[in-house]
Design a protein around this motif. Sequence first.
Motif, PDB file in Angstrom:
ATOM      1  N   ALA A 167      18.325 -28.233  10.284  1.00 29.16           N
ATOM      2  CA  ALA A 167      17.810 -28.414   8.928  1.00 29.16           C
ATOM      3  C   ALA A 167      17.170 -27.122   8.424  1.00 29.16           C
ATOM      4  O   ALA A 167      17.366 -26.724   7.265  1.00 29.16           O
ATOM      5  CB  ALA A 167      16.800 -29.553   8.900  1.00 29.16           C
ATOM      6  N   ASP A 168      16.433 -26.420   9.298  1.00 25.73           N
ATOM      7  CA  ASP A 168      15.790 -25.167   8.910  1.00 25.73           C
ATOM      8  C   ASP A 168      16.820 -24.124   8.487  1.00 25.73           C
ATOM      9  O   ASP A 168      16.578 -23.329   7.562  1.00 25.73           O
ATOM     10  CB  ASP A 168      14.961 -24.608  10.079  1.00 25.73           C
ATOM     11  CG  ASP A 168      13.731 -25.455  10.379  1.00 25.73           C
ATOM     12  OD1 ASP A 168      13.355 -26.269   9.505  1.00 25.73           O
ATOM     13  OD2 ASP A 168      13.171 -25.307  11.478  1.00 25.73           O
ATOM     14  N   GLU A 169      17.965 -24.126   9.141  1.00 24.77           N
ATOM     15  CA  GLU A 169      18.994 -23.123   8.856  1.00 24.77           C
ATOM     16  C   GLU A 169      19.604 -23.268   7.462  1.00 24.77           C
ATOM     17  O   GLU A 169      20.204 -22.329   6.930  1.00 24.77           O
ATOM     18  CB  GLU A 169      20.092 -23.200   9.915  1.00 24.77           C
ATOM     19  CG  GLU A 169      19.632 -22.726  11.297  1.00 24.77           C
ATOM     20  CD  GLU A 169      20.689 -22.975  12.363  1.00 24.77           C
ATOM     21  OE1 GLU A 169      21.688 -23.689  12.052  1.00 24.77           O
ATOM     22  OE2 GLU A 169      20.514 -22.489  13.502  1.00 24.77           O
ATOM     23  N   GLN A 170      19.447 -24.451   6.866  1.00 29.71           N
ATOM     24  CA  GLN A 170      19.995 -24.686   5.522  1.00 29.71           C
ATOM     25  C   GLN A 170      19.110 -24.062   4.447  1.00 29.71           C
ATOM     26  O   GLN A 170      19.561 -23.844   3.323  1.00 29.71           O
ATOM     27  CB  GLN A 170      20.130 -26.199   5.260  1.00 29.71           C
ATOM     28  CG  GLN A 170      20.876 -26.958   6.333  1.00 29.71           C
ATOM     29  CD  GLN A 170      22.255 -26.395   6.620  1.00 29.71           C
ATOM     30  OE1 GLN A 170      23.033 -26.130   5.698  1.00 29.71           O
ATOM     31  NE2 GLN A 170      22.562 -26.210   7.894  1.00 29.71           N
ATOM     32  N   ILE A 171      17.871 -23.749   4.801  1.00 32.73           N
ATOM     33  CA  ILE A 171      16.914 -23.222   3.835  1.00 32.73           C
ATOM     34  C   ILE A 171      16.766 -21.716   4.057  1.00 32.73           C
ATOM     35  O   ILE A 171      16.328 -21.269   5.118  1.00 32.73           O
ATOM     36  CB  ILE A 171      15.533 -23.895   3.999  1.00 32.73           C
ATOM     37  CG1 ILE A 171      15.676 -25.419   3.996  1.00 32.73           C
ATOM     38  CG2 ILE A 171      14.585 -23.418   2.895  1.00 32.73           C
ATOM     39  CD1 ILE A 171      16.188 -26.010   2.717  1.00 32.73           C
ATOM     40  N   ALA A 172      17.116 -20.942   3.070  1.00 30.19           N
ATOM     41  CA  ALA A 172      17.026 -19.476   3.187  1.00 30.19           C
ATOM     42  C   ALA A 172      15.599 -19.025   2.875  1.00 30.19           C
ATOM     43  O   ALA A 172      15.353 -18.240   1.944  1.00 30.19           O
ATOM     44  CB  ALA A 172      18.027 -18.818   2.256  1.00 30.19           C
ATOM     45  N   TYR A 173      14.668 -19.551   3.636  1.00 26.85           N
ATOM     46  CA  TYR A 173      13.267 -19.228   3.365  1.00 26.85           C
ATOM     47  C   TYR A 173      12.911 -17.858   3.940  1.00 26.85           C
ATOM     48  O   TYR A 173      13.318 -17.495   5.047  1.00 26.85           O
ATOM     49  CB  TYR A 173      12.334 -20.282   3.975  1.00 26.85           C
ATOM     50  CG  TYR A 173      10.880 -20.015   3.698  1.00 26.85           C
ATOM     51  CD1 TYR A 173      10.304 -20.403   2.497  1.00 26.85           C
ATOM     52  CD2 TYR A 173      10.101 -19.328   4.637  1.00 26.85           C
ATOM     53  CE1 TYR A 173       8.967 -20.141   2.224  1.00 26.85           C
ATOM     54  CE2 TYR A 173       8.749 -19.070   4.375  1.00 26.85           C
ATOM     55  CZ  TYR A 173       8.208 -19.473   3.166  1.00 26.85           C
ATOM     56  OH  TYR A 173       6.879 -19.199   2.889  1.00 26.85           O
ATOM     57  N   GLN A 174      12.131 -17.117   3.178  1.00 28.71           N
ATOM     58  CA  GLN A 174      11.610 -15.841   3.653  1.00 28.71           C
ATOM     59  C   GLN A 174      10.322 -15.520   2.920  1.00 28.71           C
ATOM     60  O   GLN A 174      10.095 -15.997   1.796  1.00 28.71           O
ATOM     61  CB  GLN A 174      12.624 -14.711   3.457  1.00 28.71           C
ATOM     62  CG  GLN A 174      13.128 -14.551   2.033  1.00 28.71           C
ATOM     63  CD  GLN A 174      14.217 -13.504   1.929  1.00 28.71           C
ATOM     64  OE1 GLN A 174      14.062 -12.373   2.419  1.00 28.71           O
ATOM     65  NE2 GLN A 174      15.330 -13.854   1.289  1.00 28.71           N
ATOM     66  N   LEU A 212      11.287 -18.334  -3.862  1.00 24.98           N
ATOM     67  CA  LEU A 212      12.114 -18.392  -5.062  1.00 24.98           C
ATOM     68  C   LEU A 212      12.653 -17.009  -5.373  1.00 24.98           C
ATOM     69  O   LEU A 212      11.975 -15.990  -5.130  1.00 24.98           O
ATOM     70  CB  LEU A 212      11.313 -18.917  -6.259  1.00 24.98           C
ATOM     71  CG  LEU A 212      10.629 -20.283  -6.085  1.00 24.98           C
ATOM     72  CD1 LEU A 212       9.161 -20.091  -5.690  1.00 24.98           C
ATOM     73  CD2 LEU A 212      10.708 -21.110  -7.362  1.00 24.98           C
ATOM     74  N   ALA A 213      13.863 -16.964  -5.944  1.00 25.52           N
ATOM     75  CA  ALA A 213      14.456 -15.674  -6.288  1.00 25.52           C
ATOM     76  C   ALA A 213      15.342 -15.821  -7.512  1.00 25.52           C
ATOM     77  O   ALA A 213      16.092 -16.792  -7.638  1.00 25.52           O
ATOM     78  CB  ALA A 213      15.260 -15.131  -5.111  1.00 25.52           C
ATOM     79  N   GLY A 247      10.971 -24.802   1.235  1.00 25.65           N
ATOM     80  CA  GLY A 247      11.896 -24.986   0.135  1.00 25.65           C
ATOM     81  C   GLY A 247      12.378 -23.648  -0.377  1.00 25.65           C
ATOM     82  O   GLY A 247      11.719 -22.616  -0.166  1.00 25.65           O
ATOM     83  N   PHE A 248      13.529 -23.634  -1.028  1.00 24.28           N
ATOM     84  CA  PHE A 248      14.097 -22.395  -1.554  1.00 24.28           C
ATOM     85  C   PHE A 248      14.769 -22.662  -2.886  1.00 24.28           C
ATOM     86  O   PHE A 248      15.463 -23.672  -3.049  1.00 24.28           O
ATOM     87  CB  PHE A 248      15.122 -21.818  -0.577  1.00 24.28           C
ATOM     88  CG  PHE A 248      15.876 -20.637  -1.120  1.00 24.28           C
ATOM     89  CD1 PHE A 248      15.246 -19.398  -1.273  1.00 24.28           C
ATOM     90  CD2 PHE A 248      17.202 -20.747  -1.497  1.00 24.28           C
ATOM     91  CE1 PHE A 248      15.932 -18.313  -1.788  1.00 24.28           C
ATOM     92  CE2 PHE A 248      17.899 -19.667  -2.013  1.00 24.28           C
ATOM     93  CZ  PHE A 248      17.264 -18.432  -2.159  1.00 24.28           C
ATOM     94  N   LEU A 261      16.771 -26.126  -2.916  1.00 21.09           N
ATOM     95  CA  LEU A 261      16.827 -26.912  -1.672  1.00 21.09           C
ATOM     96  C   LEU A 261      15.420 -27.069  -1.106  1.00 21.09           C
ATOM     97  O   LEU A 261      14.595 -26.134  -1.204  1.00 21.09           O
ATOM     98  CB  LEU A 261      17.706 -26.228  -0.613  1.00 21.09           C
ATOM     99  CG  LEU A 261      19.138 -25.853  -0.954  1.00 21.09           C
ATOM    100  CD1 LEU A 261      19.210 -24.458  -1.574  1.00 21.09           C
ATOM    101  CD2 LEU A 261      20.016 -25.920   0.292  1.00 21.09           C
ATOM    102  N   TRP A 262      15.139 -28.198  -0.489  1.00 21.48           N
ATOM    103  CA  TRP A 262      13.886 -28.370   0.233  1.00 21.48           C
ATOM    104  C   TRP A 262      14.065 -29.392   1.361  1.00 21.48           C
ATOM    105  O   TRP A 262      14.984 -30.203   1.350  1.00 21.48           O
ATOM    106  CB  TRP A 262      12.758 -28.767  -0.696  1.00 21.48           C
ATOM    107  CG  TRP A 262      12.812 -30.153  -1.277  1.00 21.48           C
ATOM    108  CD1 TRP A 262      12.194 -31.281  -0.817  1.00 21.48           C
ATOM    109  CD2 TRP A 262      13.543 -30.553  -2.460  1.00 21.48           C
ATOM    110  NE1 TRP A 262      12.476 -32.349  -1.616  1.00 21.48           N
ATOM    111  CE2 TRP A 262      13.299 -31.944  -2.637  1.00 21.48           C
ATOM    112  CE3 TRP A 262      14.358 -29.885  -3.369  1.00 21.48           C
ATOM    113  CZ2 TRP A 262      13.850 -32.656  -3.686  1.00 21.48           C
ATOM    114  CZ3 TRP A 262      14.907 -30.606  -4.416  1.00 21.48           C
ATOM    115  CH2 TRP A 262      14.660 -31.969  -4.574  1.00 21.48           C
TER     116      TRP A 262
END
Length: 288
Positions: A167-174, A212-213, A247-248, A261-262
């Motif tokens: 699940a974490d891999e689906q979120i491009a969080y940085q 967010l970007a 979330g991203f 996504l979140w």
Amino acid sequence: MKNKKVFLPAFMTLAVLAGCSMNNNATEQQASSASSQLSSQETASQSSQSESSIEEKSSSEMTSQSSDSAAENPGEQATDLTQQEVLEAIGNELYTDAPIKLPKQLPMKEGKHLSATTSSKSGMYAIVFYESDEPIPINNQQLTDGTSSAEQIARLTVQQYPSQKEADEQIAYQTFSEQGGQEVDLGYDITGYQDAGAGSVYTGWNEGQWALASHARTENSEQGVALAKEAVEFLENNLLPIPDPHGFAHLDVEQGDNRILWQDEMTVYTIDQVVNPIDALMIAVAFD
């Protein structure tokens, strides 16, 4: 004296005959009256039956005409529901063990009607939201066959993953402050970090557990910053769902790739296929 005796019987005979004649006349009159009354009753009965037959025929014809009219105009049976009623009906079309969560409302043009197509199975479901000039039932082929005014608003996908890592891999969080880049003041004490490459420029920032970007072409870099500032201002008065853990949001100036996504642990919610990036944010903040 003999003549008197003969006269009396003759008189009596005449009287008797006269009486019989009067009785016969009275009987005939009574019979005639009874016959007249019977005839009148029969006529009234026939008239009543005739009127009843006409009424029944008229009623039958009206029923038939009504049925024909309903068959020729099935659209008259369409029901105009509120957004909330349609969203409730959409939820009832989902057959899944994944947690069902829907936005409370969607951004729509004035006078439009909400509908959707749905698909679901164990561990996931997907909903494509549409707006149209006239009410269209959920999952009706008119939504996708091009025969109606239906236009897509957005798609919502909910997917359960077997592990937290997946699940974490689906979120491009940085954390953008750790990635470096040119600092940009986005207002409201939020700093963005701009990074360019391969013909694109990204302006990223963090709010709570969200990354967010905004994306723009290199030649339109100022539009990317403007979109980032617009999003920051919008989120000052509107709260995104609280992710667990992250979330991203990817907001596209070119309107080609807006994604939000979140996570809720191993369940990932995705909003995409939205033309306007701020509309995508409006849908996300409409979740509980």
